[in-house]
Design a protein around this motif. Structure first.
Motif, PDB file in Angstrom:
ATOM      1  N   TYR A 183      -7.342  -8.339  17.743  1.00  0.00           N
ATOM      2  CA  TYR A 183      -8.594  -8.611  17.150  1.00  0.00           C
ATOM      3  C   TYR A 183      -8.448  -8.687  15.582  1.00  0.00           C
ATOM      4  O   TYR A 183      -7.969  -7.722  15.059  1.00  0.00           O
ATOM      5  N   PRO A 184      -8.835  -9.872  15.036  1.00  0.00           N
ATOM      6  CA  PRO A 184      -8.547  -9.991  13.404  1.00  0.00           C
ATOM      7  C   PRO A 184      -9.246  -9.023  12.788  1.00  0.00           C
ATOM      8  O   PRO A 184      -8.923  -8.920  11.590  1.00  0.00           O
ATOM      9  N   GLY A 185     -10.331  -8.435  13.040  1.00  0.00           N
ATOM     10  CA  GLY A 185     -11.115  -7.803  12.433  1.00  0.00           C
ATOM     11  C   GLY A 185     -10.511  -6.305  12.165  1.00  0.00           C
ATOM     12  O   GLY A 185     -10.877  -5.721  11.024  1.00  0.00           O
ATOM     13  N   TYR A 186      -9.485  -5.996  12.573  1.00  0.00           N
ATOM     14  CA  TYR A 186      -8.516  -4.656  12.159  1.00  0.00           C
ATOM     15  C   TYR A 186      -7.737  -4.807  11.044  1.00  0.00           C
ATOM     16  O   TYR A 186      -7.323  -3.877  10.582  1.00  0.00           O
ATOM     17  N   GLY A 187      -7.400  -6.326  10.586  1.00  0.00           N
ATOM     18  CA  GLY A 187      -6.184  -6.266   9.700  1.00  0.00           C
ATOM     19  C   GLY A 187      -6.282  -5.737   8.443  1.00  0.00           C
ATOM     20  O   GLY A 187      -5.571  -5.014   7.829  1.00  0.00           O
ATOM     21  N   HIS A 188      -7.578  -5.991   7.702  1.00  0.00           N
ATOM     22  CA  HIS A 188      -7.821  -5.220   6.482  1.00  0.00           C
ATOM     23  C   HIS A 188      -8.148  -3.919   6.600  1.00  0.00           C
ATOM     24  O   HIS A 188      -7.549  -3.199   5.634  1.00  0.00           O
ATOM     25  N   LEU A 189      -8.695  -3.294   7.667  1.00  0.00           N
ATOM     26  CA  LEU A 189      -8.778  -1.956   7.746  1.00  0.00           C
ATOM     27  C   LEU A 189      -7.638  -1.217   7.753  1.00  0.00           C
ATOM     28  O   LEU A 189      -7.181  -0.162   7.171  1.00  0.00           O
ATOM     29  N   LEU A 190      -6.671  -1.971   8.554  1.00  0.00           N
ATOM     30  CA  LEU A 190      -5.350  -1.208   8.761  1.00  0.00           C
ATOM     31  C   LEU A 190      -4.553  -1.272   7.282  1.00  0.00           C
ATOM     32  O   LEU A 190      -3.720  -0.402   7.024  1.00  0.00           O
ATOM     33  N   ASP A 191      -4.599  -2.363   6.698  1.00  0.00           N
ATOM     34  CA  ASP A 191      -3.891  -2.500   5.218  1.00  0.00           C
ATOM     35  C   ASP A 191      -4.472  -1.421   4.267  1.00  0.00           C
ATOM     36  O   ASP A 191      -3.699  -0.789   3.693  1.00  0.00           O
ATOM     37  N   VAL A 192      -5.980  -1.104   4.331  1.00  0.00           N
ATOM     38  CA  VAL A 192      -6.265  -0.100   3.299  1.00  0.00           C
ATOM     39  C   VAL A 192      -5.802   1.492   4.037  1.00  0.00           C
ATOM     40  O   VAL A 192      -5.353   2.223   3.048  1.00  0.00           O
ATOM     41  N   ILE A 193      -5.750   1.560   5.338  1.00  0.00           N
ATOM     42  CA  ILE A 193      -5.334   2.819   5.705  1.00  0.00           C
ATOM     43  C   ILE A 193      -3.956   3.198   5.344  1.00  0.00           C
ATOM     44  O   ILE A 193      -3.398   4.111   5.158  1.00  0.00           O
ATOM     45  N   ARG A 194      -2.959   1.853   5.596  1.00  0.00           N
ATOM     46  CA  ARG A 194      -1.669   1.920   5.307  1.00  0.00           C
ATOM     47  C   ARG A 194      -1.295   2.253   3.841  1.00  0.00           C
ATOM     48  O   ARG A 194      -0.484   3.108   3.310  1.00  0.00           O
ATOM     49  N   LYS A 195      -2.156   1.715   2.860  1.00  0.00           N
ATOM     50  CA  LYS A 195      -2.000   2.210   1.590  1.00  0.00           C
ATOM     51  C   LYS A 195      -2.109   3.420   1.027  1.00  0.00           C
ATOM     52  O   LYS A 195      -1.603   3.885   0.266  1.00  0.00           O
ATOM     53  N   GLN A 196      -2.896   3.991   1.841  1.00  0.00           N
ATOM     54  CA  GLN A 196      -3.287   5.559   1.754  1.00  0.00           C
ATOM     55  C   GLN A 196      -2.421   6.263   2.233  1.00  0.00           C
ATOM     56  O   GLN A 196      -2.641   7.674   2.231  1.00  0.00           O
ATOM     57  N   GLY A 197      -1.588   6.022   2.937  1.00  0.00           N
ATOM     58  CA  GLY A 197      -0.548   6.746   3.763  1.00  0.00           C
ATOM     59  C   GLY A 197      -1.210   7.141   4.959  1.00  0.00           C
ATOM     60  O   GLY A 197      -0.531   8.214   5.598  1.00  0.00           O
ATOM     61  N   GLY A 198      -2.064   6.426   5.741  1.00  0.00           N
ATOM     62  CA  GLY A 198      -2.804   7.342   6.996  1.00  0.00           C
ATOM     63  C   GLY A 198      -2.310   6.625   8.300  1.00  0.00           C
ATOM     64  O   GLY A 198      -2.517   6.974   9.313  1.00  0.00           O
ATOM     65  N   ALA A 199      -1.097   5.727   7.990  1.00  0.00           N
ATOM     66  CA  ALA A 199      -0.396   5.052   9.346  1.00  0.00           C
ATOM     67  C   ALA A 199       0.893   5.622   9.579  1.00  0.00           C
ATOM     68  O   ALA A 199       1.535   5.294  10.602  1.00  0.00           O
ATOM     69  N   GLY A 200       1.324   6.688   8.652  1.00  0.00           N
ATOM     70  CA  GLY A 200       2.794   7.154   8.915  1.00  0.00           C
ATOM     71  C   GLY A 200       3.740   5.974   8.683  1.00  0.00           C
ATOM     72  O   GLY A 200       3.518   5.131   8.090  1.00  0.00           O
ATOM     73  N   ASP A 201       4.718   6.119   9.836  1.00  0.00           N
ATOM     74  CA  ASP A 201       5.816   5.263  10.024  1.00  0.00           C
ATOM     75  C   ASP A 201       5.558   4.145  10.813  1.00  0.00           C
ATOM     76  O   ASP A 201       6.139   3.446  11.355  1.00  0.00           O
ATOM     77  N   ALA A 202       4.383   4.032  11.638  1.00  0.00           N
ATOM     78  CA  ALA A 202       3.899   3.170  12.588  1.00  0.00           C
ATOM     79  C   ALA A 202       4.179   1.709  12.050  1.00  0.00           C
ATOM     80  O   ALA A 202       3.575   1.212  11.068  1.00  0.00           O
ATOM     81  N   ARG A 203       4.639   0.743  12.976  1.00  0.00           N
ATOM     82  CA  ARG A 203       4.498  -0.433  12.531  1.00  0.00           C
ATOM     83  C   ARG A 203       3.367  -1.171  13.186  1.00  0.00           C
ATOM     84  O   ARG A 203       2.749  -0.611  13.978  1.00  0.00           O
ATOM     85  N   VAL A 204       2.975  -2.171  12.597  1.00  0.00           N
ATOM     86  CA  VAL A 204       1.763  -2.725  12.873  1.00  0.00           C
ATOM     87  C   VAL A 204       2.131  -4.229  13.345  1.00  0.00           C
ATOM     88  O   VAL A 204       2.635  -5.035  12.841  1.00  0.00           O
ATOM     89  N   VAL A 205       1.523  -4.379  14.590  1.00  0.00           N
ATOM     90  CA  VAL A 205       1.794  -5.772  15.473  1.00  0.00           C
ATOM     91  C   VAL A 205       0.324  -6.531  15.629  1.00  0.00           C
ATOM     92  O   VAL A 205      -0.516  -6.050  16.173  1.00  0.00           O
ATOM     93  N   THR A 206       0.142  -7.798  15.184  1.00  0.00           N
ATOM     94  CA  THR A 206      -0.996  -8.427  15.258  1.00  0.00           C
ATOM     95  C   THR A 206      -0.526  -9.410  16.544  1.00  0.00           C
ATOM     96  O   THR A 206       0.262 -10.408  16.293  1.00  0.00           O
ATOM     97  N   ILE A 207      -1.200  -9.531  17.634  1.00  0.00           N
ATOM     98  CA  ILE A 207      -1.374 -10.465  18.534  1.00  0.00           C
ATOM     99  C   ILE A 207      -2.435 -11.446  18.557  1.00  0.00           C
ATOM    100  O   ILE A 207      -3.664 -11.323  18.662  1.00  0.00           O
ATOM    101  N   VAL A 208      -1.927 -12.886  17.996  1.00  0.00           N
ATOM    102  CA  VAL A 208      -3.038 -13.787  17.834  1.00  0.00           C
ATOM    103  C   VAL A 208      -3.364 -14.469  19.265  1.00  0.00           C
ATOM    104  O   VAL A 208      -2.402 -15.114  19.979  1.00  0.00           O
TER     105      VAL A 208
END
Length: 329
Positions: free
Chosen positions: A110-135
Motif C-alpha cells: 500500500y503506497p501510504g507506508y512509503g513516507h512513514l518508512l522513510d522517516v523511520i529509517r532516517k531515524q535508525g528505527g528499521a535496522g538493516d531491514a530491506r524495504v520492498v514495495t509491491i505495486v
C-alpha cells in the motif's frame, strides 16, 4: 543472506492491497519464512480508519469524478515529504512493530507506508531491514507509490516497469515479478469443455444493476451462470427468484474464499477492473468483461486487458449480454 522474517504492511483501501499481502504471506509460509501481516492504519486509528475507508468506497462508487480529481492531485502534487503530521500515531506503532519483529525485509503493498518508512529509517528505527514495495496497479501508477526510498519496487508487468522508468525510478530498483496471486494458480488449470459455457459474474459496487444484468445473461443460450454477491444475501435471493421465474439454473455464492477456483473453471469473467481481479483472471487465462473502472488506479488495469485482447468494456446490461455473445462466437 538467509530470509527468516518478513513484515508485510497492507491496508483495506482496495482489495488488491490485501490480496497481494495475503497471497505473499501464504507463499512465504510455504517456504518456512516467518511472516507477520499488519494494517497499521487500522490498528492505529480504529473507527476513524473505518469511516475514512467507507467514505473512500462511497466516493469511488458514486462520485467517481471527484475521486479522479483526488487521484491526479496526489499524483502531481508533492503531498508527501517533511514530517509525519497527522500520521504520528501510525508512525509510532509502525516503529514499535518493526522493533518487536526485527524483520529481514519489510514489504509494503500500500503506497501510504512509503513516507512513514522513510522517516523511520532516517531515524535508525528499521535496522538493516530491506524495504520492498509491491505495486498493485498496472500502467496508471500514482507517483505516491515511488516517491519514497524503497530498495526495490516489484511490478506486475514490463509495461508498468516502463511507466515507472519514464517517471524517473532507477531501473536497478525495479523488478518485474508479476502480481502475487494465490498458490492455486501455479497448478495445472482445469479442463473447460463447452457449451454450456461457464460464466462468472462477480457483483461489486453496482448492485442496482445486478438484477438486470443477470436477467439479460440468463436469456443467452448455452450458458451456465454463477454469481457472487458478497455479503448481500437479499440480492442473492432476488437473483434466485429471477432465475426461477425464467426456469433457468443459477449458481449463487455469498462471500466465499473460493473466487480463484471459480475464475479458473470459468470460460468468462464479468467484473470491475480491480487490481487483484485483473491479475487473477490473467493468471487463469480467463477473458474478462469489465463492467466498471474506478478512475485513476483501475484505468491501467482495464487498458492492460483491452489492449492485449483479453478483455472488453461493457457497462450496461444490454452491452454486457452483447459482449458475452460476441465472446462465445
Amino acid at each position: 543472506m538467509a530470509l527468516n522474517s518478513v513484515l508485510i504492511l497492507t491496508a483495506a483501501f482496495g482489495e488488491g492491497h490485501k490480496a497481494a499481502a495475503r497471497n505473499l504471506e501464504a507463499a512465504l509460509r510455504e517456504k518456512g519464512v516467518g511472516v507477520e501481516v499488519h494494517d497499521i492504519f487500522a490498528e492505529a486509528y480504529g473507527r476513524v480508519n473505518t469511516l475514512v475507508r467507507e467514505l473512500y468506497l462511497l466516493v469511488i462508487n458514486h462520485v467517481p469524478l471527484l475521486w479522479s480529481a483526488v487521484f491526479f492531485a496526489l499524483d502531481k502534487t508533492a503531498v508527501v515529504g517533511g514530517g509525519i503530521g497527522v500520521f504520528g500515531r501510525a508512525a509510532r506503532l509502525l516503529g514499535k512493530t518493526i522493533s518487536r519483529t526485527q524483520p529481514d525485509v519489510i514489504v509494503s503493498t500500500y503506497p501510504g507506508y512509503g513516507h512513514l518508512l522513510d522517516v523511520i529509517r532516517k531515524q535508525g528505527g528499521a535496522g538493516d531491514a530491506r524495504v520492498v514495495t509491491i505495486v498493485t496497479d498496472s500502467l496508471t501508477v500514482n507517483s505516491i507509490w515511488f516517491h519514497c526510498g524503497s530498495d526495490f519496487f516489484l511490478v506486475p508487468n514490463e509495461a508498468t516497469a516502463e511507466v515507472m522508468r519514464a517517471a524517473g525510478v532507477p531501473s536497478e530498483k525495479i523488478r518485474v515479478t508479476g502480481f502475487p496471486v494465490p498458490l492455486i494458480f501455479s497448478e495445472p488449470g482445469p479442463t473447460r469443455p463447452g457449451p454450456p459455457y461457464e460464466v462468472l459474474f462477480m457483483v461489486n459496487s453496482a448492485h442496482h444493476l445486478a438484477a438486470n444484468v443477470v436477467a439479460a445473461l440468463l436469456d443467452i443460450d448455452d450458458i451456465h451462470l454463477t454469481v457472487t454477491v458478497g455479503h448481500d444475501a437479499a440480492l442473492g435471493q432476488t437473483l434466485g427468484r429471477i432465475a426461477e421465474a425464467r426456469g433457468k439454473e443459477l449458481e449463487i455464492h455469498g462471500w466465499t474464499p473460493e473466487i480463484p477456483i471459480l475464475i479458473r473453471r470459468s470460460h468468462l469473467l464479468i467484473s470491475k477492473a480491480g487490481g487483484a481481479t485483473v491479475q487473477e483472471t490473467l493468471a487463469a487465462r480467463t477473458p474478462m468483461i469489465i463492467t466498471q473502472i474506478v478512475p485513476g488506479q483501475e484505468e491501467g488495469n482495464a487498458r492492460l486487458l483491452i489492449e492485449s485482447g483479453a478483455g472488453e468494456l461493457a457497462t450496461t446490461p444490454a452491452d454486457i449480454a452483447g459482449a458475452v455473445r460476441r465472446t462465445f462466437s
